[in-house]
Design a protein around this motif. Sequence first.
Motif, PDB file in Angstrom:
ATOM      1  N   GLN A 115      -4.649   8.809  -3.393  1.00 50.06           N
ATOM      2  CA  GLN A 115      -3.699  10.207  -3.874  1.00 50.06           C
ATOM      3  C   GLN A 115      -2.129  10.071  -3.992  1.00 50.06           C
ATOM      4  N   SER A 116      -1.332  10.962  -4.165  1.00 47.65           N
ATOM      5  CA  SER A 116       0.059  10.754  -4.069  1.00 47.65           C
ATOM      6  C   SER A 116       0.384  12.484  -3.040  1.00 47.65           C
ATOM      7  N   GLY A 117       2.249  11.491  -2.411  1.00 45.41           N
ATOM      8  CA  GLY A 117       2.804  12.939  -1.730  1.00 45.41           C
ATOM      9  C   GLY A 117       4.590  12.379  -1.385  1.00 45.41           C
ATOM     10  N   GLY A 118       4.846  13.296  -0.857  1.00 47.46           N
ATOM     11  CA  GLY A 118       5.832  12.488  -0.316  1.00 47.46           C
ATOM     12  C   GLY A 118       6.507  12.205   0.288  1.00 47.46           C
ATOM     13  N   PHE A 119       5.565  11.018   0.816  1.00 41.90           N
ATOM     14  CA  PHE A 119       6.283  10.692   1.231  1.00 41.90           C
ATOM     15  C   PHE A 119       7.305   9.124   1.641  1.00 41.90           C
ATOM     16  N   SER A 120       8.444   9.671   3.309  1.00 44.28           N
ATOM     17  CA  SER A 120       9.778   9.252   2.554  1.00 44.28           C
ATOM     18  C   SER A 120       9.546   7.513   3.161  1.00 44.28           C
ATOM     19  N   VAL A 121       8.726   7.094   3.367  1.00 46.35           N
ATOM     20  CA  VAL A 121       9.190   5.423   3.757  1.00 46.35           C
ATOM     21  C   VAL A 121       7.829   4.762   2.665  1.00 46.35           C
ATOM     22  N   LEU A 122       7.945   5.563   1.011  1.00 46.17           N
ATOM     23  CA  LEU A 122       7.567   4.860  -0.323  1.00 46.17           C
ATOM     24  C   LEU A 122       8.588   5.517  -1.014  1.00 46.17           C
ATOM     25  N   ARG A 123       9.975   5.469  -0.634  1.00 43.27           N
ATOM     26  CA  ARG A 123      10.943   6.219  -1.412  1.00 43.27           C
ATOM     27  C   ARG A 123      11.439   4.271  -2.244  1.00 43.27           C
ATOM     28  N   ALA A 124      11.598   3.221  -1.864  1.00 43.40           N
ATOM     29  CA  ALA A 124      12.145   2.535  -2.296  1.00 43.40           C
ATOM     30  C   ALA A 124      11.906   2.002  -4.201  1.00 43.40           C
ATOM     31  N   PRO A 125      12.493   2.682  -5.175  1.00 45.10           N
ATOM     32  CA  PRO A 125      12.516   2.466  -6.458  1.00 45.10           C
ATOM     33  C   PRO A 125      12.520   1.587  -7.122  1.00 45.10           C
ATOM     34  N   ASP A 126      12.481   0.470  -6.532  1.00 46.60           N
ATOM     35  CA  ASP A 126      11.771  -0.825  -7.268  1.00 46.60           C
ATOM     36  C   ASP A 126      10.417  -1.892  -6.557  1.00 46.60           C
ATOM     37  N   ILE A 127      10.174  -0.984  -5.459  1.00 48.40           N
ATOM     38  CA  ILE A 127       9.144  -2.104  -5.430  1.00 48.40           C
ATOM     39  C   ILE A 127       7.935  -1.189  -5.100  1.00 48.40           C
ATOM     40  N   PRO A 128       7.167  -2.049  -5.592  1.00 47.97           N
ATOM     41  CA  PRO A 128       5.488  -1.099  -5.967  1.00 47.97           C
ATOM     42  C   PRO A 128       5.034  -0.858  -4.276  1.00 47.97           C
ATOM     43  N   SER A 129       5.281   0.796  -3.513  1.00 46.31           N
ATOM     44  CA  SER A 129       4.444   1.026  -2.269  1.00 46.31           C
ATOM     45  C   SER A 129       4.530   1.510  -2.329  1.00 46.31           C
ATOM     46  N   LEU A 130       2.671   1.819  -1.307  1.00 49.01           N
ATOM     47  CA  LEU A 130       1.110   2.080  -0.954  1.00 49.01           C
ATOM     48  C   LEU A 130       1.627   2.581   0.597  1.00 49.01           C
ATOM     49  N   LEU A 131       1.130   2.931   0.971  1.00 47.93           N
ATOM     50  CA  LEU A 131       0.687   4.218   2.014  1.00 47.93           C
ATOM     51  C   LEU A 131      -0.836   4.003   1.961  1.00 47.93           C
ATOM     52  N   ILE A 132      -1.719   2.953   2.909  1.00 49.12           N
ATOM     53  CA  ILE A 132      -2.351   3.205   3.793  1.00 49.12           C
ATOM     54  C   ILE A 132      -3.434   3.865   4.728  1.00 49.12           C
ATOM     55  N   GLU A 133      -4.037   4.686   4.753  1.00 47.46           N
ATOM     56  CA  GLU A 133      -4.735   5.165   5.934  1.00 47.46           C
ATOM     57  C   GLU A 133      -6.103   4.634   5.911  1.00 47.46           C
ATOM     58  N   LEU A 134      -6.379   3.956   6.702  1.00 51.04           N
ATOM     59  CA  LEU A 134      -7.082   3.152   6.603  1.00 51.04           C
ATOM     60  C   LEU A 134      -8.603   3.724   6.660  1.00 51.04           C
ATOM     61  N   GLY A 135      -8.351   4.946   7.935  1.00 57.04           N
ATOM     62  CA  GLY A 135      -9.481   5.424   8.293  1.00 57.04           C
ATOM     63  C   GLY A 135      -8.724   6.454   9.258  1.00 57.04           C
ATOM     64  N   PHE A 136      -9.527   7.729   8.991  1.00 53.97           N
ATOM     65  CA  PHE A 136      -8.978   8.471  10.000  1.00 53.97           C
ATOM     66  C   PHE A 136      -9.815   8.278  11.702  1.00 53.97           C
ATOM     67  N   MET A 137      -8.982   8.545  12.764  1.00 54.57           N
ATOM     68  CA  MET A 137      -9.361   8.096  13.898  1.00 54.57           C
ATOM     69  C   MET A 137     -10.435   9.839  15.040  1.00 54.57           C
ATOM     70  N   SER A 138      -9.381  10.493  13.960  1.00 53.71           N
ATOM     71  CA  SER A 138     -11.063  11.900  14.234  1.00 53.71           C
ATOM     72  C   SER A 138     -11.970  11.639  13.775  1.00 53.71           C
ATOM     73  N   ASN A 139     -12.500  10.747  12.807  1.00 54.43           N
ATOM     74  CA  ASN A 139     -13.850  10.610  12.418  1.00 54.43           C
ATOM     75  C   ASN A 139     -14.589   9.440  13.195  1.00 54.43           C
ATOM     76  N   PRO A 140     -15.682   9.950  14.219  1.00 51.82           N
ATOM     77  CA  PRO A 140     -16.509   8.899  14.789  1.00 51.82           C
ATOM     78  C   PRO A 140     -16.158   7.539  14.671  1.00 51.82           C
ATOM     79  N   ARG A 141     -16.891   7.434  13.369  1.00 51.48           N
ATOM     80  CA  ARG A 141     -17.578   5.929  12.498  1.00 51.48           C
ATOM     81  C   ARG A 141     -16.199   5.651  12.065  1.00 51.48           C
ATOM     82  N   ASP A 142     -14.839   5.651  11.387  1.00 50.88           N
ATOM     83  CA  ASP A 142     -13.333   4.659  11.428  1.00 50.88           C
ATOM     84  C   ASP A 142     -13.046   4.788  12.340  1.00 50.88           C
ATOM     85  N   LEU A 143     -13.304   5.352  13.287  1.00 49.03           N
ATOM     86  CA  LEU A 143     -12.784   5.032  14.769  1.00 49.03           C
ATOM     87  C   LEU A 143     -13.163   3.805  15.691  1.00 49.03           C
ATOM     88  N   ALA A 144     -14.567   3.411  15.610  1.00 51.30           N
ATOM     89  CA  ALA A 144     -15.383   2.491  14.956  1.00 51.30           C
ATOM     90  C   ALA A 144     -15.242   1.240  14.883  1.00 51.30           C
TER      91      ALA A 144
END
Length: 416
Positions: free
Chosen positions: A352-381
């Motif tokens: 997906q895509s969004g306006g994440f400020s931490v990804l704004r470096a114009p010449d560095i391939p940058s991704l924000l990785i949500e490894l999982g969701f702490m609100s989901n019991p399986r992901d939290l485990a």
Amino acid sequence: MAEKMRPGAGNRLGWVAVVLALMLAALPAAAQSLGGSARVDAEASRITSDRQMITVDLALSQPVPYRIRHLPSPPRLVLDLNTVDWGALQAAPGPGIRDLRLGVAANGWARMVIDLTGPYRLREAGFSGTDPGSATAPRLSLRLERDTLEGFTAIAQDEDRFIASYGDALLHPGASALPRSAQPLVVVLDPGHGGADPGAERDGLRESDLMLAFARELRDALRRAGGFEVALTRDADVFMTLDARIRAARAAGADVFLSLHADALPDGIASGSTLYSLSEEASDQSAAILAERHDRADLLAGVDLTRAEDAIADVLMSIAQVENRPRTDLLAESLISSIDDHGLRLHSRPHQSGGFSVLRAPDIPSLLIELGFMSNPRDLANLQDPDWRARMQAALVRGLQDWAEADAALAPLRRR
């Protein structure tokens, strides 16, 4: 005792590609000598075939991670090993083997491609000689058996997808050997939140703590793999502004920037890993924001913008972002493919895509990785499970290696 994969219900010898990732954590400590490449003892290794079976028996100085794929038209077996020196290994053509090609990729992975005379299907693979105190050297053994063309085609990977993920080097007769590269890939890992900003919280756990622990483990995994230099934006429970994280990446000379998170949603339904890149709309705005907020020396690597007006800096950074977007998309695809190959759960919309400020470096391939969701019991485990974390880290290492190889192959086209 050999660690082997055998056919049967539940394994991945179905319509998808055959993948074998030997986790280093499962090997005895004595076998994890990661100071250099493993070596193949050519004299003690054998590659033989007849009309019903092909055997590949490689004597190695140490066990290494590996993966195996079948490719169709013509039938081929592709074996990739992490950091291996093939030495003088050879294989004579036989009833089942038409040709064999060997090379070493720029990211350190070594590739063997066997051109098969017909549809031979992998039936067994595994290491032996890895037990503590074993008197024999580690051996990787593969056994392929004659199959029907329909059966082989059903488990062979689509070649276009394989090339997109892993490159086409050595896949066809006459291909030149894969080049070695002395230049490591500089990866900057950004553990989200920290200090006064703990991020999501569940059951006494804080996102900032989980991500820092994961980033440290991933750093170690990348260093063990070889071919990487790794820096963390923070290595303690401290608060950092989003702009400071970008400056840290620039100071480290980042080739790749990965911001690690594990969010929580009110409904708790979302689960699985999600990768975010900067949206085009946000990209259009970010050049002006960067020009306003940042020291001009931090805006573009190798470009002096200290005397440039905002409008000029805006244009130059917009151009850099346009050129960088395909590289970022390819990075996301490589990581998603590797996560999927490692049998790990992905979000229903993994990129997906969004306006994440931490990804704004114009010449560095940058991704924000949500490894999982702490609100989901399986992901939290999962986030607390050392085995799951090791598998995810192995997937990210593999994905970065695949991306580095594909990105290097596309570099000459970009320079044109």
